[in-house]
Design a protein around this motif. Sequence first.
Motif, PDB file in Angstrom:
ATOM      1  N   TYR A 128       7.303  -8.136   1.306  1.00 28.36           N
ATOM      2  CA  TYR A 128       8.198  -9.370   1.706  1.00 28.36           C
ATOM      3  C   TYR A 128       9.220  -9.472   0.971  1.00 28.36           C
ATOM      4  O   TYR A 128       9.270  -9.418  -0.472  1.00 28.36           O
ATOM      5  CB  TYR A 128       7.178 -10.651   1.647  1.00 28.36           C
ATOM      6  CG  TYR A 128       6.007 -10.631   2.457  1.00 28.36           C
ATOM      7  CD1 TYR A 128       6.604 -10.821   4.139  1.00 28.36           C
ATOM      8  CD2 TYR A 128       4.780 -11.082   2.424  1.00 28.36           C
ATOM      9  CE1 TYR A 128       5.475 -10.753   5.203  1.00 28.36           C
ATOM     10  CE2 TYR A 128       3.962 -10.936   3.183  1.00 28.36           C
ATOM     11  CZ  TYR A 128       4.267 -10.713   4.724  1.00 28.36           C
ATOM     12  OH  TYR A 128       3.296 -11.105   5.821  1.00 28.36           O
ATOM     13  N   ALA A 129      10.355 -10.033   1.434  1.00 26.81           N
ATOM     14  CA  ALA A 129      11.678 -10.234   0.578  1.00 26.81           C
ATOM     15  C   ALA A 129      11.514 -11.344  -0.196  1.00 26.81           C
ATOM     16  O   ALA A 129      12.314 -11.436  -1.291  1.00 26.81           O
ATOM     17  CB  ALA A 129      13.041 -10.056   1.632  1.00 26.81           C
ATOM     18  N   GLU A 130      10.961 -12.493   0.255  1.00 28.51           N
ATOM     19  CA  GLU A 130      11.312 -13.529  -0.495  1.00 28.51           C
ATOM     20  C   GLU A 130      10.593 -13.685  -2.039  1.00 28.51           C
ATOM     21  O   GLU A 130       9.614 -12.863  -2.384  1.00 28.51           O
ATOM     22  CB  GLU A 130      10.203 -14.801   0.268  1.00 28.51           C
ATOM     23  CG  GLU A 130      10.707 -16.282  -0.204  1.00 28.51           C
ATOM     24  CD  GLU A 130      12.258 -16.431  -0.406  1.00 28.51           C
ATOM     25  OE1 GLU A 130      12.629 -16.172  -1.476  1.00 28.51           O
ATOM     26  OE2 GLU A 130      12.406 -17.031   0.551  1.00 28.51           O
ATOM     27  N   THR A 131      11.393 -14.242  -2.866  1.00 31.49           N
ATOM     28  CA  THR A 131      10.723 -14.424  -4.329  1.00 31.49           C
ATOM     29  C   THR A 131       9.995 -15.419  -4.814  1.00 31.49           C
ATOM     30  O   THR A 131       9.788 -16.575  -3.933  1.00 31.49           O
ATOM     31  CB  THR A 131      12.464 -14.391  -5.037  1.00 31.49           C
ATOM     32  OG1 THR A 131      12.681 -15.813  -4.881  1.00 31.49           O
ATOM     33  CG2 THR A 131      13.373 -13.397  -4.684  1.00 31.49           C
ATOM     34  N   PRO A 132       9.531 -15.398  -5.944  1.00 31.00           N
ATOM     35  CA  PRO A 132       8.541 -16.612  -6.349  1.00 31.00           C
ATOM     36  C   PRO A 132       9.257 -17.820  -6.450  1.00 31.00           C
ATOM     37  O   PRO A 132       8.916 -18.847  -5.925  1.00 31.00           O
ATOM     38  CB  PRO A 132       8.013 -16.075  -7.693  1.00 31.00           C
ATOM     39  CG  PRO A 132       8.296 -14.485  -7.729  1.00 31.00           C
ATOM     40  CD  PRO A 132       9.390 -14.420  -6.815  1.00 31.00           C
ATOM     41  N   ASP A 133      10.701 -17.802  -6.632  1.00 30.48           N
ATOM     42  CA  ASP A 133      11.480 -18.971  -6.763  1.00 30.48           C
ATOM     43  C   ASP A 133      11.801 -19.518  -5.290  1.00 30.48           C
ATOM     44  O   ASP A 133      11.709 -20.694  -5.101  1.00 30.48           O
ATOM     45  CB  ASP A 133      12.759 -18.683  -7.642  1.00 30.48           C
ATOM     46  CG  ASP A 133      12.319 -18.505  -9.108  1.00 30.48           C
ATOM     47  OD1 ASP A 133      11.750 -18.835  -9.669  1.00 30.48           O
ATOM     48  OD2 ASP A 133      13.313 -17.715  -9.638  1.00 30.48           O
ATOM     49  N   GLY A 134      11.957 -18.678  -4.501  1.00 27.42           N
ATOM     50  CA  GLY A 134      12.168 -18.931  -3.211  1.00 27.42           C
ATOM     51  C   GLY A 134      11.152 -19.491  -2.465  1.00 27.42           C
ATOM     52  O   GLY A 134      11.244 -20.689  -1.790  1.00 27.42           O
ATOM     53  N   MET A 135       9.981 -19.129  -2.822  1.00 23.80           N
ATOM     54  CA  MET A 135       8.687 -19.645  -2.470  1.00 23.80           C
ATOM     55  C   MET A 135       8.450 -21.016  -2.891  1.00 23.80           C
ATOM     56  O   MET A 135       7.638 -21.833  -1.969  1.00 23.80           O
ATOM     57  CB  MET A 135       7.527 -18.549  -2.848  1.00 23.80           C
ATOM     58  CG  MET A 135       6.376 -18.778  -1.770  1.00 23.80           C
ATOM     59  SD  MET A 135       6.530 -18.607  -0.121  1.00 23.80           S
ATOM     60  CE  MET A 135       6.352 -16.816   0.106  1.00 23.80           C
ATOM     61  N   ASP A 136       8.895 -21.398  -4.051  1.00 27.13           N
ATOM     62  CA  ASP A 136       8.508 -22.681  -4.249  1.00 27.13           C
ATOM     63  C   ASP A 136       9.422 -23.788  -3.537  1.00 27.13           C
ATOM     64  O   ASP A 136       9.047 -25.091  -3.664  1.00 27.13           O
ATOM     65  CB  ASP A 136       9.346 -22.901  -5.883  1.00 27.13           C
ATOM     66  CG  ASP A 136       8.348 -22.071  -7.012  1.00 27.13           C
ATOM     67  OD1 ASP A 136       7.177 -21.833  -6.665  1.00 27.13           O
ATOM     68  OD2 ASP A 136       8.942 -21.752  -7.946  1.00 27.13           O
TER      69      ASP A 136
END
Length: 644
Positions: A526-534
């Motif tokens: 998955y491309a999404e980052t931890p910060d983006g998932m927040d």
Amino acid sequence: MKFIRLFIIFTIVNTCIYAQETISYHVSSPDLKIILTCNPAQGTYSITKGKRTILQNSKLGIIREDEDFTKALKVVGTAERKLKESYVMLNAKKKSITYTANELVISTKTPTGKSMNIIFRVSNDGAAFRYEFPEKDPSLRKIQSEHTSFHFPEGTLAWLQAKAEAQTGFEHTNPSYEVYYNMAIPVGTPSSSANGWVYPALFKTGDTWVMLTEAGLERNYCGTALQRLSPGGEYRINFPQEAEKIKGGALYPESTLPWITPWRIIAIGDLATIMESTLGTDLTPASRLKDSSFVKPGKAAWSWVLEKDKATIYPVQKKYIDYAADMKWQYCLIDANWDQTIGYDSVAVLADYARKKNVGMLLWYNSAGDWNTVKFTPRDKLLTHEERIKEFGRLEEMGIKGIKIDFFGGDGQSMIAYYHDILTDAAAHHLLVNFHGATLPRGLQRTYPNLMTAEAVLGYEMITFGQDAANKAPQHMVASAMIRNVFDPMDFTPMCLYKIPNIERQTTAAFELATAVAFLSGIQHYAETPDGMDHVPVEVKDFLKALPAQWDDVKFIDGYPGKLYVVARKSGSKWYVTGLNGEQINKSLALNLTFLKNKTGKLISSGNDSDSHNGFFAKEVKIPASGELKIDLKKNDGFVAVFE
């Protein structure tokens, strides 16, 4: 009197020759709807489905250096049988698969007495054939060209991807099957590349769809494509360009006898038949692994696609391990240059940390050799069996679960053998494999279940490099799901739910979420980052945490290549229904979900701006007794729904 006798003899001889040339052989599908007709003496075959001609007189045969097997073939025997085979796949659209077909083997000889068998198989979802040289001879034989063609009727449309020319592109890494599709072009349109068109190739003749690909590609044959020119809608087999090989290795096919070639696959039917077909693995050899217990599909966190090279450092990768653990994902991938920016010893520490959190570590490698000039490391560690065993043994001791190998050099026979060798040696050390910058897998995931995925697509990283790619992404992602991903796992590395740095994303967040179900990959990075998932609502996070890593069944619901893709995937007692709108127009869908009638589920979509939460709207939906579910999609929008 003498003249009369000579005339009679001449007439008989010519009648026998004519009879040989006009004898046709037929094999039909079990449901009798598809009929393949072959005339060996003329070196042709054709296919009909019902009253429609799918392929008109198309060519058969092979030219070896020592013999021409394309003309004057004499039939010396035939054999027919019914086939039924069941097998299990962990990395596919279906888990339990049964292949049923009728087989016809036509044994032929050339005028000099050399043997070639033509093996046909016809199933309810298409046809396939290959060539066999049954004689035993330790002498090396070489194939100059394959005469095979696919001759479509006038008016047929095609969805095709050009094969980039060898040694072009970034650091001379082409061809890597990373080009946009040409949509609904007339057959006969030349490829923009001298290297032709790649598989899978999709066609529409009347109301019937056809998909061409190959499978059963062994180490003694090259990967093929379709030639650049297709006059009159006749597509011929194309062999790779000179640079598509390992230095000193074979480019074109060469082998001792007996020898059997890859299957030429022609999937045929309505769009649902093509999308649900498993011919790409039905015709591939069964697993060669003695132990497959280590093969575990999953989902992975991955820093590089959005954060690039700067993120390949110890503290960031530790953060991504925590991210994967929090999302209940099974893997975390560390990309290029890890050996320099982190080091083997520190990666071993990370792997141990990940293990305690039930996360497996994956590491990137450069395929190396003289075929690419990429400086990223590790490189030059996988070129020989001895080097691979040393490196893979070290990784196994470190607790590494898999490898991503990048920047391969094409489809020459020696390069195809390299893929086989890597998979064999990786399996011996319980390593999963992801091929990047690579050729189409062609069903290798059945023969080597440790092959979890392969790129062979213009994937998400291209969207992060420029706005033009982002603008083309919705249509391209729908096309990729419906063409590239039909038979083989695809590492598109999808799903950015929040923001792409310096890029204006053209898809809705719901579209991005839908790709997590629409795309098939043994390990989905998955491309999404931890910060983006927040920034994502809890119901979306919960959906991604519970999302299955493998599927039991599939149903195509609705769609059209590049425009719309709606599919249902089953895992256990749950059905996941997902849709992608690849066009910049709003759409109101009336989906036929009769297999889910009266069931209640949860729908995640874009909703209206007023009721959405960071781009998402979740609600409960019930399928009425009619089985029809109505959904409104915005431009470049998508949805997911779960029913149990």
